[in-house]
Scaffold this motif. Structure first.
Motif, short mmCIF file in Angstrom:
data_model
loop_
_atom_site.label_atom_id
_atom_site.label_comp_id
_atom_site.label_asym_id
_atom_site.label_seq_id
_atom_site.Cartn_x
_atom_site.Cartn_y
_atom_site.Cartn_z
N MET A 1 0.83 -1.21 0.00
CA MET A 1 0.00 0.00 0.00
C MET A 1 0.87 1.27 0.00
SD MET A 1 -3.13 1.19 2.54
CE MET A 1 -2.15 1.68 3.96
N LEU A 2 0.42 2.24 -0.78
CA LEU A 2 1.11 3.54 -0.82
C LEU A 2 0.25 4.59 -0.12
CD1 LEU A 2 2.22 3.55 -4.57
CD2 LEU A 2 3.75 3.38 -2.59
N GLU A 3 0.86 5.37 0.73
CA GLU A 3 0.16 6.51 1.37
C GLU A 3 1.02 7.75 1.15
OE1 GLU A 3 -1.06 5.35 5.68
OE2 GLU A 3 0.42 3.86 5.01
N LEU A 4 0.39 8.82 0.66
CA LEU A 4 1.14 10.07 0.47
C LEU A 4 0.62 11.13 1.42
CD1 LEU A 4 3.38 11.44 -1.24
CD2 LEU A 4 1.54 12.41 -2.62
N TYR A 5 1.50 11.61 2.29
CA TYR A 5 1.19 12.74 3.18
C TYR A 5 1.69 14.01 2.50
CZ TYR A 5 0.21 9.41 6.93
OH TYR A 5 -0.32 8.40 7.68
N HIS A 6 0.80 14.95 2.28
CA HIS A 6 1.14 16.13 1.49
C HIS A 6 0.26 17.32 1.85
CE1 HIS A 6 -2.44 15.96 -1.19
NE2 HIS A 6 -2.42 14.70 -0.85
N PHE A 7 0.62 18.51 1.29
CA PHE A 7 -0.13 19.75 1.53
C PHE A 7 -1.02 20.13 0.33
CE2 PHE A 7 3.58 21.38 4.33
CZ PHE A 7 2.95 20.97 5.50
N GLY A 8 -1.16 19.24 -0.64
CA GLY A 8 -1.91 19.60 -1.84
C GLY A 8 -0.96 19.85 -3.00
N PRO A 9 -1.51 20.16 -4.19
CA PRO A 9 -0.68 20.22 -5.41
C PRO A 9 0.11 21.52 -5.53
CG PRO A 9 -2.97 20.60 -5.97
CD PRO A 9 -2.94 20.36 -4.48
N VAL A 10 1.07 21.70 -4.65
CA VAL A 10 1.89 22.90 -4.68
C VAL A 10 3.29 22.57 -4.15
CG1 VAL A 10 1.14 23.68 -2.38
CG2 VAL A 10 1.89 25.37 -4.07
N ALA A 11 4.30 23.19 -4.76
CA ALA A 11 5.71 23.06 -4.33
C ALA A 11 6.11 21.59 -4.14
CB ALA A 11 5.96 23.91 -3.08
N ASN A 12 6.89 21.31 -3.10
CA ASN A 12 7.44 19.95 -2.96
C ASN A 12 6.36 18.87 -2.82
OD1 ASN A 12 10.16 20.64 -3.21
ND2 ASN A 12 10.26 21.28 -1.08
N SER A 13 5.19 19.24 -2.30
CA SER A 13 4.11 18.25 -2.20
C SER A 13 3.61 17.83 -3.58
CB SER A 13 2.93 18.82 -1.40
OG SER A 13 3.22 18.80 -0.01
N LEU A 14 3.67 18.76 -4.53
CA LEU A 14 3.22 18.43 -5.89
C LEU A 14 4.09 17.37 -6.53
CD1 LEU A 14 1.95 20.87 -8.60
CD2 LEU A 14 3.78 19.28 -9.20
N LEU A 56 6.24 9.64 1.71
CA LEU A 56 5.52 8.50 1.14
C LEU A 56 5.69 7.34 2.11
CD1 LEU A 56 4.17 7.33 -1.60
CD2 LEU A 56 6.46 6.37 -2.01
N VAL A 57 4.59 6.67 2.42
CA VAL A 57 4.70 5.45 3.24
C VAL A 57 4.35 4.27 2.34
CG1 VAL A 57 4.02 4.29 5.37
CG2 VAL A 57 4.05 6.79 5.29
N HIS A 58 5.31 3.40 2.14
CA HIS A 58 5.13 2.24 1.26
C HIS A 58 5.20 0.98 2.11
CE1 HIS A 58 6.75 -0.47 -2.21
NE2 HIS A 58 5.45 -0.59 -2.07
N ASP A 59 4.06 0.31 2.24
CA ASP A 59 3.99 -0.90 3.08
C ASP A 59 4.63 -0.66 4.45
OD1 ASP A 59 2.70 -2.11 0.98
OD2 ASP A 59 4.49 -3.14 0.23
N GLY A 60 4.32 0.50 5.03
CA GLY A 60 4.79 0.81 6.38
C GLY A 60 6.16 1.46 6.46
N LYS A 61 6.89 1.53 5.34
CA LYS A 61 8.23 2.14 5.36
C LYS A 61 8.17 3.57 4.84
CE LYS A 61 11.81 -1.29 5.27
NZ LYS A 61 12.88 -1.95 4.54
N VAL A 62 8.80 4.48 5.57
CA VAL A 62 8.73 5.90 5.22
C VAL A 62 9.85 6.26 4.23
CG1 VAL A 62 8.90 8.25 6.10
CG2 VAL A 62 7.71 6.49 7.45
#
Lengths: 240, 240
Positions: A1-14, A56-62
């Motif tokens: 599983m992939l989880e993306l923690y971000h601020f929305g489509p701007v700067a480094n989060s984009l 990005l958290v991929h199968d529990g790994k950051v």
């Protein structure tokens, strides 16, 4: 599983957001509210000890750092490749993404953060002191100390604008080969990284990036905006 | 054929030099004399338009930026691999090399360049103006303007020392896993990149990096110094 923690489509989060969308990879959308300082909460710091976003958290790994995240995604999920297979062009791609991280991003951050001064200076002084004390990264804390006080000096802002002009000139010269994307003949992680910053330039400093002074950059921005994955970014904006 | 243009085994020039020696790759040794400003000559600028050193020339093609050069070398010559095959650890390696480029190198450069003030301020003013005018990179020119004038301010130097301390603390915490090298169980390009900067810290700021305050870093420096490839670096010093 992939989880993306971000601020929305701007700067480094984009950066990783657009990479995932270009590759059509499903992921859990973990949108953080920066105005509520959610990235400085003890809960988020379990994943990102210094509060850095995106992760990005991929199968529990950051996986940390947007540029590193994108190379990771492209190597683990090689379908729809976004890095040149030719190793010399891959090196050129890295020179381009490195330039954004080291030079373009700090210049844009100075001007962008300065624009947060009206917001940050309205926060009650005592509350701001508590917010600053909770910031785990010293450099970020120093930035917000400046922004919540009087902002950057005229001299600092002028120097940041000078550096933004260097960035636009570099893009104009990079596109001299006449192709559509930063590397001749291939859309790559370099376009994604530059697109995380370049749309901010005509907005924050329109005199530096317009059809007249930067025709190739302006045309590249238009080409980027008409890509399906870039259009899909709109679905990841924070609710107003 | 591989040709390496470099300033000797120090800072960013050390990065690809040590990588080539670790891998046992033969290369043409193109030592530049920085005190004669050989890297700002029109001849060298044909290869490196903005005067950046080091560069690698591989069969006539120029590869730039020391961190990018090393990933290029390791991908083109995969024998004696210096990047983890595990992709998550490879990402961690890139986080570590990126930190050196973005944070460690600028802090050390400020202190190192300041020490060149006695040399640079002795140059005849008119001659220095000509040297500055020939510098193709705006940021490098600004650095030498400062250094050839009065050097950096006490405040700037104190801030650079603060950032160096962050670097040493980061290395101490990175080595908490108890292994010999920055990544557990594998010597990698991360050790090479950190070794391009870390030996400068006990020399320039001994109070920040010694056995007492930084025992793991000090032991790592000793382990590095006993590697055959690191010993071989001595053969690439500029003649006195």
């Amino acid at each position: 599983m992939l989880e993306l923690y971000h601020f929305g489509p701007v700067a480094n989060s984009l950066t990783p957001l657009l990479c995932l969308l270009e590759k059509g990879l499903p992921f859990q959308n973990r949108l953080l509210n920066s105005r509520l300082w959610e990235h400085h909460s003890p809960e988020f710091q379990k994943l990102s000890p210094d509060g850095t976003v995106p992760i990005l958290v991929h199968d529990g790994k950051v996986v940390r750092e947007s540029t590193v995240i994108n190379e990771y995604i492209d190597s683990v999920f090689p379908e729809v490749p976004l890095r040149p297979s030719d190793l010399w062009f891959r090196a050129e791609m890295r020179v381009l993404t490195k330039f954004v991280d080291e030079y373009f991003c700090p210049a844009l951050t100075t001007i962008g953060a300065h624009q947060a001064t009206p917001f940050a200076s309205k926060i009650d002084k005592q509350e701001m002191a508590q917010i600053l004390a909770r910031m785990p990264n010293e450099e970020v804390r120093r930035k917000w100390e400046t922004v919540s006080d009087s902002g950057y000096s005229e001299e600092q802002l002028a120097d940041a604008r000078r550096r933004l002009q260097v960035c636009v000139r570099r893009m104009e010269s990079q596109l001299e080969h006449g192709g559509e994307w930063l590397l001749p003949g291939q859309y790559s992680l370099a376009d994604i990284k530059w697109y995380s910053m370049m749309p901010g330039v005509p907005r924050l400093a329109p005199e530096l990036c317009n059809e007249e002074v930067a025709p190739r950059t302006t045309a590249w921005l238009q080409r980027m905006k008409s890509r399906a994955a870039v259009e899909a970014l709109e679905g990841y904006r924070p609710p107003r």
